[in-house]
Design an enzyme around this catalytic site. Structure first.
Site, mmCIF file in Angstrom:
data_model
loop_
_atom_site.group_PDB
_atom_site.id
_atom_site.type_symbol
_atom_site.label_atom_id
_atom_site.label_comp_id
_atom_site.label_asym_id
_atom_site.label_seq_id
_atom_site.Cartn_x
_atom_site.Cartn_y
_atom_site.Cartn_z
ATOM 1 N N LYS A 13 0.833 -1.209 -0.136
ATOM 2 C CA LYS A 13 -0.132 -0.124 -0.062
ATOM 3 C C LYS A 13 0.813 1.118 0.043
ATOM 4 O O LYS A 13 0.458 2.222 -1.008
ATOM 5 C CB LYS A 13 -0.937 -0.029 1.235
ATOM 6 C CG LYS A 13 -1.760 -1.253 1.234
ATOM 7 C CD LYS A 13 -2.997 -1.138 2.466
ATOM 8 C CE LYS A 13 -2.112 -0.939 3.891
ATOM 9 N NZ LYS A 13 -1.932 -2.531 4.315
ATOM 10 N N ARG A 88 -9.593 1.068 8.796
ATOM 11 C CA ARG A 88 -9.183 -0.579 9.192
ATOM 12 C C ARG A 88 -10.049 -1.131 9.858
ATOM 13 O O ARG A 88 -9.986 -2.341 10.312
ATOM 14 C CB ARG A 88 -7.745 -0.428 10.219
ATOM 15 C CG ARG A 88 -6.442 -0.906 9.219
ATOM 16 C CD ARG A 88 -5.306 -0.410 10.372
ATOM 17 N NE ARG A 88 -4.209 -1.146 10.164
ATOM 18 C CZ ARG A 88 -3.164 -0.450 9.578
ATOM 19 N NH1 ARG A 88 -3.021 0.641 9.177
ATOM 20 N NH2 ARG A 88 -1.995 -1.216 9.374
ATOM 21 N N ARG A 122 11.762 -5.897 4.765
ATOM 22 C CA ARG A 122 11.376 -4.502 4.655
ATOM 23 C C ARG A 122 12.417 -3.721 5.568
ATOM 24 O O ARG A 122 12.525 -3.753 6.774
ATOM 25 C CB ARG A 122 9.987 -4.277 4.955
ATOM 26 C CG ARG A 122 9.531 -2.866 4.957
ATOM 27 C CD ARG A 122 8.017 -2.643 4.879
ATOM 28 N NE ARG A 122 7.477 -2.978 6.025
ATOM 29 C CZ ARG A 122 6.031 -2.837 6.263
ATOM 30 N NH1 ARG A 122 5.473 -2.211 5.136
ATOM 31 N NH2 ARG A 122 5.545 -2.943 7.327
ATOM 32 N N ARG A 155 11.092 -2.014 11.011
ATOM 33 C CA ARG A 155 10.070 -1.747 12.015
ATOM 34 C C ARG A 155 9.755 -2.567 13.132
ATOM 35 O O ARG A 155 10.081 -3.582 12.911
ATOM 36 C CB ARG A 155 8.803 -1.571 11.188
ATOM 37 C CG ARG A 155 8.470 0.007 10.695
ATOM 38 C CD ARG A 155 7.622 -0.079 9.482
ATOM 39 N NE ARG A 155 6.291 -0.590 10.162
ATOM 40 C CZ ARG A 155 5.020 -0.684 9.654
ATOM 41 N NH1 ARG A 155 4.921 0.065 8.295
ATOM 42 N NH2 ARG A 155 4.027 -1.034 9.971
ATOM 43 N N ARG A 166 -0.259 -9.003 13.415
ATOM 44 C CA ARG A 166 -0.969 -8.158 12.373
ATOM 45 C C ARG A 166 -1.923 -8.553 11.495
ATOM 46 O O ARG A 166 -2.958 -8.166 11.093
ATOM 47 C CB ARG A 166 0.106 -7.382 11.537
ATOM 48 C CG ARG A 166 0.745 -6.332 12.695
ATOM 49 C CD ARG A 166 2.148 -5.824 12.105
ATOM 50 N NE ARG A 166 2.045 -5.030 11.208
ATOM 51 C CZ ARG A 166 3.077 -4.734 10.291
ATOM 52 N NH1 ARG A 166 4.174 -5.518 10.400
ATOM 53 N NH2 ARG A 166 2.734 -4.014 9.272
HETATM 54 P P1 AMP Z 1 0.892 0.564 9.194
HETATM 55 O O1 AMP Z 1 2.188 1.380 8.762
HETATM 56 O O2 AMP Z 1 -0.079 1.148 8.345
HETATM 57 O O3 AMP Z 1 1.013 -0.927 9.208
HETATM 58 O O4 AMP Z 1 0.414 1.003 10.623
HETATM 59 C C1 AMP Z 1 1.379 0.806 11.706
HETATM 60 C C2 AMP Z 1 0.654 0.685 13.070
HETATM 61 O O5 AMP Z 1 -0.127 1.901 13.301
HETATM 62 C C3 AMP Z 1 -0.726 -0.159 12.970
HETATM 63 O O6 AMP Z 1 -0.126 -1.723 13.320
HETATM 64 C C4 AMP Z 1 -1.256 0.368 13.936
HETATM 65 O O7 AMP Z 1 -0.973 0.214 15.391
HETATM 66 C C5 AMP Z 1 -1.257 1.653 13.934
HETATM 67 N N1 AMP Z 1 -2.274 2.284 12.749
HETATM 68 C C6 AMP Z 1 -2.286 2.755 11.573
HETATM 69 N N2 AMP Z 1 -3.451 3.063 10.962
HETATM 70 C C7 AMP Z 1 -4.395 2.504 11.872
HETATM 71 C C8 AMP Z 1 -5.703 2.709 11.539
HETATM 72 N N3 AMP Z 1 -6.467 3.196 10.746
HETATM 73 N N4 AMP Z 1 -6.523 2.328 12.833
HETATM 74 C C9 AMP Z 1 -5.746 1.640 13.798
HETATM 75 N N5 AMP Z 1 -4.247 1.594 14.194
HETATM 76 C C10 AMP Z 1 -3.706 2.083 13.126
#
Ligand code: AMP
Length: 218
Positions: A13, A88, A122, A155, A166
């Protein structure tokens, strides 16, 4: 155009959205980047959300919806945006509906084995957030960002045990959005069945879907 990119963690994404933003001239809004930014700044909010993010679980809806709502009020979002990592949950999708009218939802369909291999390899730039992959998208110089010279890091939530968590959370809380947006007639699938497909090829596939959608409505 207001676009949502949906897909499991590691589907690409962020990688695709960061390229699409340049082609389409609309901002790439990643709630994950916003969360990491807050954590980096060590704000009270940042400290609170770090606990969730490090474990790979979702930040509570009310916090993330508020962050997103504030971001979408900024003038650069007037002509549209690409949302990456939001919504999400169904609750977030319903909240989003009250904030903005979404034109298209791109659902990235990627098998689990590709996701796990991708996330395990990554690297992210600590300065500009650019995404690299040791198998498919290597930096020119080891450990250094090609774009800004920043230091690359893994990360906290890309550790194998967190990746599994996740993916579970994605299945339970986010996957129902596929049905939600299909029923609204907004969802289009884009498949990626090969780990080595270059990002440019996937971006071209997405652009094709966007073109078709624009033609349908005009
Ligand atoms: P990502 O980089 O999109 O994988 O997001 C990293 C982390 O940020 C996720 O594992 C969540 O802890 C938090 N996060 C990001 N976007 C959301 C969302 N829309 N709702 C809840 N938590 C989020």
């Amino acid at each position: 155009m207001r676009i949502v990119i949906l897909g499991p963690p590691g589907a690409g994404k962020g990688t695709y959205a960061s390229r699409l933003t340049k082609i389409l001239g609309i901002p790439h809004i990643s709630t994950g980047d916003m969360v990491r930014e807050e954590i980096k700044k060590q704000t009270d909010l940042g400290k609170k959300i770090k606990e969730y993010s490090d474990k790979g679980v979702l930040v509570p809806d009310d916090i993330i919806i508020k962050l997103l709502e504030e971001r979408l009020k900024k003038p650069d979002c007037k002509e549209g945006f690409i949302l990456d990592g939001f919504p999400r949950t169904i609750n977030q999708a319903e909240a989003l509906e009250k904030i903005a009218k979404i034109d298209l939802v791109i659902n990235l369909k990627v098998p689990d084995d590709i996701i796990i291999t991708r996330l395990s390899n990554r690297l992210i730039c600590s300065k500009c957030g650019a995404i690299y992959n040791l198998l498919t998208l290597k930096p020119k110089k080891e450990g250094v960002c090609d774009k800004c010279g920043g230091k690359l890091y893994r990360r906290e939530d890309d550790r194998p045990e967190v990746i599994r968590e996740r993916l579970n959370i994605y299945r339970k809380q986010t996957e129902p959005l596929i049905d939600y947006y299909t029923k609204k007639g907004l969802l289009r699938n884009v498949r990626c069945d090969d780990l080595m497909i270059p990002p440019e090829v996937m971006v071209e596939k997405i652009i094709e879907v966007i073109r078709e959608t624009v033609e349908e409505v005009s």
